[in-house]
Each structure stands twice: as structure tokens, then as C-alpha cells.
Design a protein around this motif. Structure first.
Motif, PDB file in Angstrom:
ATOM      1  N   ASN A 115      34.054  54.697  60.253  1.00  0.00           N
ATOM      2  CA  ASN A 115      35.358  54.793  59.583  1.00  0.00           C
ATOM      3  C   ASN A 115      35.819  56.227  59.329  1.00  0.00           C
ATOM      4  O   ASN A 115      37.001  56.455  59.102  1.00  0.00           O
ATOM      5  N   ASN A 116      34.890  57.173  59.320  1.00  0.00           N
ATOM      6  CA  ASN A 116      35.282  58.518  58.874  1.00  0.00           C
ATOM      7  C   ASN A 116      34.910  59.686  59.778  1.00  0.00           C
ATOM      8  O   ASN A 116      35.562  60.724  59.720  1.00  0.00           O
ATOM      9  N   PHE A 117      33.844  59.554  60.544  1.00  0.00           N
ATOM     10  CA  PHE A 117      33.336  60.765  61.192  1.00  0.00           C
ATOM     11  C   PHE A 117      33.143  60.639  62.698  1.00  0.00           C
ATOM     12  O   PHE A 117      32.244  61.260  63.262  1.00  0.00           O
ATOM     13  N   LEU A 118      34.001  59.863  63.336  1.00  0.00           N
ATOM     14  CA  LEU A 118      33.954  59.811  64.799  1.00  0.00           C
ATOM     15  C   LEU A 118      35.009  60.747  65.383  1.00  0.00           C
ATOM     16  O   LEU A 118      35.999  61.097  64.724  1.00  0.00           O
ATOM     17  N   ILE A 119      34.796  61.120  66.620  1.00  0.00           N
ATOM     18  CA  ILE A 119      35.623  62.160  67.231  1.00  0.00           C
ATOM     19  C   ILE A 119      37.103  61.759  67.336  1.00  0.00           C
ATOM     20  O   ILE A 119      37.989  62.616  67.347  1.00  0.00           O
ATOM     21  N   THR A 120      37.375  60.460  67.360  1.00  0.00           N
ATOM     22  CA  THR A 120      38.767  60.020  67.459  1.00  0.00           C
ATOM     23  C   THR A 120      39.559  60.432  66.196  1.00  0.00           C
ATOM     24  O   THR A 120      40.704  60.870  66.290  1.00  0.00           O
ATOM     25  N   ARG A 121      38.929  60.322  65.030  1.00  0.00           N
ATOM     26  CA  ARG A 121      39.586  60.772  63.791  1.00  0.00           C
ATOM     27  C   ARG A 121      39.795  62.287  63.815  1.00  0.00           C
ATOM     28  O   ARG A 121      40.828  62.813  63.415  1.00  0.00           O
ATOM     29  N   HIS A 122      38.801  62.974  64.342  1.00  0.00           N
ATOM     30  CA  HIS A 122      38.833  64.436  64.395  1.00  0.00           C
ATOM     31  C   HIS A 122      39.948  64.923  65.331  1.00  0.00           C
ATOM     32  O   HIS A 122      40.680  65.867  65.031  1.00  0.00           O
ATOM     33  N   LEU A 123      40.080  64.234  66.477  1.00  0.00           N
ATOM     34  CA  LEU A 123      41.138  64.587  67.432  1.00  0.00           C
ATOM     35  C   LEU A 123      42.510  64.446  66.770  1.00  0.00           C
ATOM     36  O   LEU A 123      43.389  65.300  66.907  1.00  0.00           O
ATOM     37  N   ARG A 124      42.653  63.347  66.040  1.00  0.00           N
ATOM     38  CA  ARG A 124      43.934  63.101  65.373  1.00  0.00           C
ATOM     39  C   ARG A 124      44.232  64.203  64.359  1.00  0.00           C
ATOM     40  O   ARG A 124      45.322  64.776  64.335  1.00  0.00           O
ATOM     41  N   ASP A 125      43.234  64.529  63.530  1.00  0.00           N
ATOM     42  CA  ASP A 125      43.428  65.566  62.511  1.00  0.00           C
ATOM     43  C   ASP A 125      43.789  66.911  63.146  1.00  0.00           C
ATOM     44  O   ASP A 125      44.682  67.618  62.677  1.00  0.00           O
ATOM     45  N   ILE A 127      35.211  50.621  70.103  1.00  0.00           N
ATOM     46  CA  ILE A 127      34.566  51.155  68.887  1.00  0.00           C
ATOM     47  C   ILE A 127      35.579  51.343  67.760  1.00  0.00           C
ATOM     48  O   ILE A 127      35.307  51.032  66.604  1.00  0.00           O
ATOM     49  N   VAL A 128      36.777  51.843  68.091  1.00  0.00           N
ATOM     50  CA  VAL A 128      37.721  52.185  67.011  1.00  0.00           C
ATOM     51  C   VAL A 128      39.006  51.358  67.032  1.00  0.00           C
ATOM     52  O   VAL A 128      39.815  51.444  66.108  1.00  0.00           O
ATOM     53  N   GLY A 129      39.204  50.579  68.079  1.00  0.00           N
ATOM     54  CA  GLY A 129      40.414  49.746  68.153  1.00  0.00           C
ATOM     55  C   GLY A 129      41.521  50.403  68.968  1.00  0.00           C
ATOM     56  O   GLY A 129      41.621  51.635  69.031  1.00  0.00           O
ATOM     57  N   GLN A 130      42.366  49.548  69.564  1.00  0.00           N
ATOM     58  CA  GLN A 130      43.429  50.041  70.452  1.00  0.00           C
ATOM     59  C   GLN A 130      44.451  50.886  69.685  1.00  0.00           C
ATOM     60  O   GLN A 130      45.004  51.861  70.209  1.00  0.00           O
ATOM     61  N   GLY A 131      44.723  50.520  68.409  1.00  0.00           N
ATOM     62  CA  GLY A 131      45.731  51.229  67.624  1.00  0.00           C
ATOM     63  C   GLY A 131      45.411  52.713  67.502  1.00  0.00           C
ATOM     64  O   GLY A 131      46.299  53.572  67.639  1.00  0.00           O
ATOM     65  N   VAL A 132      44.159  53.020  67.285  1.00  0.00           N
ATOM     66  CA  VAL A 132      43.738  54.427  67.122  1.00  0.00           C
ATOM     67  C   VAL A 132      44.001  55.197  68.417  1.00  0.00           C
ATOM     68  O   VAL A 132      44.502  56.332  68.400  1.00  0.00           O
TER      69      VAL A 132
END
Ligand code: UDP
Length: 403
Positions: free
Chosen positions: A376-386, A10-15
Motif C-alpha cells: 500500500n505504501n512503498f512500491l515503485i508505482t507510488r514512488h513514480l507517481r510522487d 499487484i497494484v491494480g489497473q487504476g494505478v
């Protein structure tokens, strides 16, 4: 429950690699989330997935819930409404009761986190128990125009924290502590959001007696006046004069919200005259909510005030066209006429719903754009990073950190 590696497609290996690298730097730190309910509402929804994923990444994380009686939660609901600018009669007795319950939690709760992450006003007093650990106050509500007395009362606790986190830029306040802007998120692999087979969706419709013979317009929300369920019914009735459709108003309560049942009863009474309105009090069942969202032709979120509105992200992720109020964190998710339609009134909501029901191709386009915006903006992977970067920043000395 999905494992972190399963998010790669869903978000790519880099994330995912990036998350592992940041998590590595938090080795040895204990994180403790504290809120006021394990069930119901957006905060519990997020923590239910955030906590296990942090643990899987190797960040030592726990989640505790404060205890409070009926009177305490009646008071905190009044605080919640007042912070959202609604007029509420809050007495000195309410403030005293809040402090007594707060003190009881201070006395009884085991605070073992190096980083203590307190969500919303209900547990805010716990900061009086701070030692040499770091404290974050996470505000999930729209405090852009709060009742001054309640804000002033909370302010004296907020300033004891190391940092405050808000969901949208307009919510930030003048504070002598660091402030961070971190939007909430949804988990694309949770039962609430994962793909469902059509027979599961059909079964849920049958269970609730909802025919799929005509378009379905749906609002999923706690039964709360700030979600304006009566306004949704009014908008539907106006649409119904021109287009035959059904309305589903589905929701439940939250352990820390005492108003749910009375608002539900009001809706039932108001809706009784139209057999195509389905007012459903749901048990906490993520697959059923998921199925109702997926069965819908248009999803509505006609809130009068909104912290973020996870239900909007959930609907957009499912590629649904959404009509939602231009309040709180909703415009972060919907660019008008690009990833959904924003409205400012019952009439505006009705107009937008009609437009989407009459133009299926336009509706599909908005839904597709919405899904990519959520990806691009509101998935949990971004939230975990933040969140992990926020934790790390607490051990640096910068005055201001922008994420
Ligand atoms: N929700 C649910 N069951 C219900 C009503 C709501 O699971 O009966 C979920 C909904 O899907 C969303 C969350 O509760 O994940 C509500 O979050 P939101 O930010 O929309 O509103 P809040 O309730 O926090 O004000």
C-alpha cells in the motif's frame, strides 16, 4: 526487466492508468538524475528501476554519475556519518577537496535536463551550473540531528535548489525552498524482490555453505558501522544461548563507500568463534540477496541511523518477520507488534528475535501485515507517481505543495 503493465496484478489497473495520465503531462520535459554511484546502496538500487520505468512511461529521463577520487569519497563518507550525528574530524582540507572535485564535475558534466534531480550531498555543488532549468535536491539520509558545520556548508548549496525532498517528516529542516516528503520504494518485480523457485534459494544456500537445518537470522547491509553489524552479532550470541540458530551477515560495499572492507574484516574477526555465523562479502547479485532473504526465518536491520532502510521493505515484501531499530525511516515501515518488531538496543533486538523464533504463528502474522503495508505504501508505482507530480509542481507557483 518488467514492463509497467506487469505491475497491474499487484497494484491494480487504476494505478497504472493514473501513471500514464500524469506522464502524458510531462511530455517535452527532460529529467536528469545525478548521484555518486551506479552500484551499491539504496539510491543506485532505486534509480536502476526508476529510470527505465520513467522512460517506458514516456518521460525523457537519463541518469549520470559524478566522478570522484579516493580522497573525495573518504570526505563524503565523513560528511555522511556527520550528518547522521556521528563525531567526525573534518578538516578545512576536506572541504577544499570536496569543492575541487565538485568544480571538476561542474566543468566536465553535461547538464541537459529541464529538471535536474541531484541525490545526496556528493553532487550537491552541481547546482552552481544552474541555468533556467529546475533543480531538486533529494536527501536520502537522516538529517534530523546533523553536525552543524557540515549542514551549514551544504545549506549554502541547498538554498540554490528549487525544492528539497526528504524521506521522513522528522528529516525536514528549516529551508527557504519548497520541501517535499517522498518515501523511497522497492520494485516488486526486480530480481531483488520477485518470487524465486525453491531450488534457486537452495542453490544459493549451498553456494555459501549455509545449512537450513536450523532457523536463519539475517541482516543484509553494506558493511557500515551505522548498520551496527557487531551489535547484530551480539544480539545473535545472546539468542543462541537459548535457541540454536544461524546468523547470516551478508553485504558488500558501494563505489562511494571506502569503509566496507575494514568493517567486514572486523565482523569476520568478531564472528570467528562461532561456526554458525556466516559473514559474507557478496558480489552485487540481486538474485542471491533475494534468495538469502527468502531463506531466512527472521530478518534484522539493527541500524544505529538509517535514511529509510530499503532492506526492511524488501524483507517485509517477502512476508518475513522483521526486527529493526526504531531509527530514521524504519518506523514508517514497521508499526511495532503489527508489521514487525522495533528495538532500541542489542538486548531489545535479542528479545525480539527470540520472541519470533519461539512463536512462528505470530511471526507469520507480522510478516503478512508487513507485506500489505509495503504493497500500500512503498512500491515503485507510488514512488513514480510522487516523483512525476513533484516534477509537474515545479512548473506551478504554489508556495508549498503537499504530496
Ligand atoms: N544491497 C545489495 N547487496 C549488498 C548489500 C545491500 O544489493 O551486498 C542492497 C539492499 O538489498 C538494498 C540496498 O542495497 O536494496 C541498501 O539500501 P538501504 O536503504 O537498506 O541502505 P543504504 O545502503 O542505502 O544505506
Amino acid at each position: 526487466m518488467a514492463r509497467i503493465e506487469e505491475y497491474t496484478p499487484i497494484v491494480g489497473q487504476g494505478v497504472i492508468n493514473n501513471l500514464r495520465l500524469i506522464a502524458e503531462k510531462l511530455k517535452g520535459k527532460k529529467v536528469q538524475h545525478i548521484n555518486s554511484t551506479a552500484v551499491g546502496g539504496g539510491v543506485a538500487e532505486i534509480l536502476n528501476r526508476m529510470v527505465p520505468l520513467l522512460q517506458e512511461l514516456g518521460v525523457d529521463t537519463r541518469w549520470d554519475v559524478i566522478k570522484g577520487g579516493e580522497k573525495f569519497f573518504a570526505t563524503t563518507k565523513k560528511f555522511h556519518n556527520a550528518l547522521h550525528g556521528k563525531e567526525e574530524k573534518i578538516t578545512s582540507d576536506d572541504f577544499i577537496n570536496f569543492m575541487e572535485t565538485g568544480q571538476r564535475n561542474i566543468d566536465e558534466m553535461d547538464i541537459s535536463g529541464d529538471i535536474v534531480f541531484v541525490h545526496d550531498p556528493q553532487p550537491i555543488m552541481l547546482v552552481n551550473k544552474r541555468s533556467d532549468n529546475r533543480w531538486i535536491w533529494r536527501c536520502h539520509v537522516d538529517v534530523s540531528d546533523p553536525d552543524e558545520a557540515v549542514w551549514k556548508f551544504l545549506y549554502d548549496f541547498i538554498v540554490k535548489y528549487d525544492a528539497a525532498v526528504f524521506s521522513a517528516p522528522e528529516f525536514s529542516r528549516k529551508l527557504p525552498i519548497k520541501q517535499f516528503l517522498i518515501a523511497p520504494s522497492i520494485d516488486p518485480l526486480s530480481d531483488k524482490n520477485r518470487e524465486l523457485p525453491q531450488d534457486v534459494i537452495d542453490k544459493v544456500l549451498r553456494k555459501y555453505g549455509i545449512g537450513n537445518d536450523k532457523p536463519i537470522v539475517t541482516q543484509i547491509s553494506r558493511f557500515d558501522r551505522l548498520k551496527d553489524p557487531i551489535g547484530v552479532i551480539e544480539a545473535y550470541l545472546s539468542v543462541k544461548k537459548y535457541i540454536d540458530c544461524r546468523l547470516v551477515l551478508a553485504g558488500g560495499g558501494a563505489a562511494d563507500d571506502p569503509e566496507g572492507v575494514s568493517v567486514y574484516e572486523e565482523c569476520k574477526t568478531y564472528a570467528a568463534k562461532d561456526k554458525d555465523i556466516h559473514v559474507l562479502w557478496m558480489a552485487q547479485d540481486d538474485i542471491e540477496i533475494n534468495a538469502l532473504q527468502r531463506a531466512s526465518t527472521v530478518i534484522v536491520q539493527k541500524s544505529l541511523k538509517e535514511g529509510f532502510g530499503l532492506t526492511v521493505a524488501e524483507a517485509l515484501w517477502k512476508g518475513k518477520p522483521v526486527v529493526a531499530s526504531h531509527v530514521g525511516g524504519i518506523p514508517l515501515q514497521i508499526s511495532h507488534k503489527y508489521s514487525g518488531l522495533l528495538c532500541h538496543s542489542v538486548e531489545g533486538a535479542a528479545f525480539a528475535i527470540k520472541q519470533l523464533l519461539n512463536s512462528p504463528e505470530y511471526a507469520v502474522k507480522l510478516g503478512n501485515n508487513g507485506r500489505e503495508h509495503i504493497r500500500n505504501n512503498f512500491l515503485i508505482t507510488r514512488h513514480l507517481r510522487d516523483y512525476m507530480l513533484l516534477f509537474l509542481s515545479l512548473y506551478h507557483n504554489e508556495d508549498v505543495v503537499y504530496l
